[in-house]
Design a protein around this motif. Structure first.
Motif, mmCIF file in Angstrom:
data_model
loop_
_atom_site.group_PDB
_atom_site.id
_atom_site.type_symbol
_atom_site.label_atom_id
_atom_site.label_comp_id
_atom_site.label_asym_id
_atom_site.label_seq_id
_atom_site.Cartn_x
_atom_site.Cartn_y
_atom_site.Cartn_z
ATOM 1 N N ARG A 126 0.852 -1.188 0.000
ATOM 2 C CA ARG A 126 0.000 0.000 0.000
ATOM 3 C C ARG A 126 0.886 1.236 0.000
ATOM 4 O O ARG A 126 1.941 1.263 0.632
ATOM 5 N N GLY A 127 0.446 2.275 -0.709
ATOM 6 C CA GLY A 127 1.210 3.522 -0.726
ATOM 7 C C GLY A 127 2.400 3.438 -1.662
ATOM 8 O O GLY A 127 2.447 2.622 -2.588
ATOM 9 N N SER A 128 3.422 4.261 -1.405
ATOM 10 C CA SER A 128 4.596 4.294 -2.278
ATOM 11 C C SER A 128 5.765 4.963 -1.560
ATOM 12 O O SER A 128 5.587 5.663 -0.566
ATOM 13 N N TYR A 129 6.971 4.714 -2.107
ATOM 14 C CA TYR A 129 8.157 5.437 -1.638
ATOM 15 C C TYR A 129 9.083 5.679 -2.826
ATOM 16 O O TYR A 129 8.969 5.047 -3.880
ATOM 17 N N THR A 130 10.003 6.602 -2.622
ATOM 18 C CA THR A 130 11.013 6.925 -3.621
ATOM 19 C C THR A 130 12.388 6.790 -2.991
ATOM 20 O O THR A 130 12.584 7.169 -1.823
ATOM 21 N N ASP A 131 13.331 6.225 -3.734
ATOM 22 C CA ASP A 131 14.722 6.162 -3.272
ATOM 23 C C ASP A 131 15.655 6.359 -4.457
ATOM 24 O O ASP A 131 15.227 6.794 -5.530
ATOM 25 N N GLU A 132 16.934 6.030 -4.257
ATOM 26 C CA GLU A 132 17.919 6.231 -5.309
ATOM 27 C C GLU A 132 17.669 5.336 -6.529
ATOM 28 O O GLU A 132 18.199 5.603 -7.623
ATOM 29 N N VAL A 133 16.901 4.273 -6.359
ATOM 30 C CA VAL A 133 16.617 3.339 -7.458
ATOM 31 C C VAL A 133 15.462 3.832 -8.317
ATOM 32 O O VAL A 133 15.453 3.688 -9.543
ATOM 33 N N GLY A 134 14.447 4.450 -7.676
ATOM 34 C CA GLY A 134 13.269 4.898 -8.410
ATOM 35 C C GLY A 134 12.076 5.040 -7.488
ATOM 36 O O GLY A 134 12.225 5.123 -6.260
ATOM 37 N N ARG A 135 10.884 5.047 -8.078
ATOM 38 C CA ARG A 135 9.640 5.148 -7.304
ATOM 39 C C ARG A 135 8.939 3.790 -7.311
ATOM 40 O O ARG A 135 8.768 3.171 -8.365
ATOM 41 N N PHE A 136 8.546 3.351 -6.126
ATOM 42 C CA PHE A 136 7.925 2.049 -5.958
ATOM 43 C C PHE A 136 6.528 2.234 -5.366
ATOM 44 O O PHE A 136 6.369 2.902 -4.341
ATOM 45 N N SER A 137 5.538 1.634 -6.005
ATOM 46 C CA SER A 137 4.163 1.707 -5.519
ATOM 47 C C SER A 137 3.579 0.301 -5.428
ATOM 48 O O SER A 137 4.275 -0.697 -5.692
ATOM 49 N N HIS A 167 23.006 1.359 -2.356
ATOM 50 C CA HIS A 167 22.915 2.214 -1.178
ATOM 51 C C HIS A 167 21.670 3.084 -1.371
ATOM 52 O O HIS A 167 21.549 3.775 -2.389
ATOM 53 N N HIS A 168 20.764 3.071 -0.403
ATOM 54 C CA HIS A 168 19.536 3.842 -0.630
ATOM 55 C C HIS A 168 18.905 4.277 0.693
ATOM 56 O O HIS A 168 19.248 3.781 1.761
ATOM 57 N N GLN A 169 17.963 5.221 0.559
ATOM 58 C CA GLN A 169 17.219 5.755 1.687
ATOM 59 C C GLN A 169 15.779 6.000 1.238
ATOM 60 O O GLN A 169 15.441 7.088 0.785
ATOM 61 N N PRO A 170 14.919 4.985 1.369
ATOM 62 C CA PRO A 170 13.525 5.152 0.946
ATOM 63 C C PRO A 170 12.809 6.224 1.768
ATOM 64 O O PRO A 170 12.981 6.299 2.993
ATOM 65 N N ILE A 171 11.994 7.044 1.092
ATOM 66 C CA ILE A 171 11.182 8.043 1.773
ATOM 67 C C ILE A 171 9.765 7.986 1.211
ATOM 68 O O ILE A 171 9.573 7.919 -0.015
ATOM 69 N N VAL A 172 8.775 7.978 2.084
ATOM 70 C CA VAL A 172 7.379 7.912 1.667
ATOM 71 C C VAL A 172 7.012 9.230 1.004
ATOM 72 O O VAL A 172 7.198 10.303 1.587
ATOM 73 N N ASP A 173 6.467 9.156 -0.221
ATOM 74 C CA ASP A 173 6.317 10.368 -1.040
ATOM 75 C C ASP A 173 4.868 10.774 -1.290
ATOM 76 O O ASP A 173 4.600 11.566 -2.192
ATOM 77 N N THR A 174 3.923 10.244 -0.521
ATOM 78 C CA THR A 174 2.526 10.684 -0.634
ATOM 79 C C THR A 174 1.986 10.946 0.767
ATOM 80 O O THR A 174 2.696 10.790 1.768
ATOM 81 N N ASP A 175 0.704 11.316 0.849
ATOM 82 C CA ASP A 175 0.082 11.569 2.150
ATOM 83 C C ASP A 175 -0.554 10.314 2.729
ATOM 84 O O ASP A 175 -1.365 10.383 3.653
#
Length: 217
Positions: free
Chosen positions: A157-168, A180-188
């Motif tokens: 559910r939802g999505s995040y963005t990191d150095e690889v791309g956007r995952f939903s 090497h990555h740092q996922p961050i949640v990119d929606t509300d």
């Protein structure tokens, strides 16, 4: 569901061969529940394996081998098989293989706080690595890290963005020590992921290394 990120061939070959740890095999099965493309690739891998198996010289079996096998098909096994059958109605964001472990929706689970904006549920599958659900609040990121082994992530559910791309929802991240990555949640919306590893993560920032012993990843 618009799936844009899929498994590496090596992961699907290992799944078809039955060599993945339980948690990773569960995660792959969950993705296959949603992804026709990867399901087709697994069937191709199984066909290759079947052809190789067919070339192996057969070995004689004990005379009572069939009776021994049939004796194992008792009521307990039948009950276990029955429990794996897909329920009539599934929550839309819980694939059938995962539903066997959760028995409900993602909103009804006993989430435990792991850190600021992060909650988790450890599936306690045992063996090598860990398998857990992560729920990450909007705008929150996981500490920057790489991997000492392999990490599979399936977005439920939802999505995040990191150095690889956007995952939903439906996407998988199939990562190793090269990433090497740092996922961050990119929606509300909360991002809920199923994550399986075969060895601990390697946090690269000071805070990540500081809290790693407490979060068990």
């Amino acid at each position: 569901m618009n799936i844009r990120h899929h498994f590496d061939d090596a992961t699907l070959m290992a799944y078809a061969a039955g060599t993945l740890p339980e948690g990773m095999a569960l995660l792959v099965a969950c993705h296959l529940h949603w992804c026709p493309e990867c399901s087709h690739r697994v069937k191709q891998a199984e066909a290759v394996g079947g052809a190789l198996l067919h070339r192996i010289e057969p070995k004689p079996m004990p005379a009572n081998a069939l009776n021994d096998l049939m004796s194992r098909l008792d009521d307990d096994m039948a009950a276990e098989v029955s429990s794996l059958m897909q329920p009539a109605i599934l929550p839309k964001d819980v694939p059938a293989p995962l539903h066997h472990y959760l028995k409900g929706s993602l909103d009804d689970l006993p989430w435990k706080r792991l850190g600021y904006g992060v909650h988790h549920i450890d599936l306690n599958l045992g063996g090598k690595g860990t398998t857990r659900l992560l729920k990450i609040a909007p705008g929150v990121s996981v500490p920057h890290h790489t991997h000492s082994g392999n990490e599979l992530t399936l977005i439920l559910r939802g999505s995040y963005t990191d150095e690889v791309g956007r995952f939903s929802a439906g996407d998988v991240a199939d990562l190793d020590g090269e990433i090497h990555h740092q996922p961050i949640v990119d929606t509300d919306q909360d991002c809920i992921c199923l994550i399986a590893t075969d060895s601990p993560l390697k946090f690269t920032g000071f805070m990540g290394r500081l809290v790693q012993p407490f979060i068990g990843m």
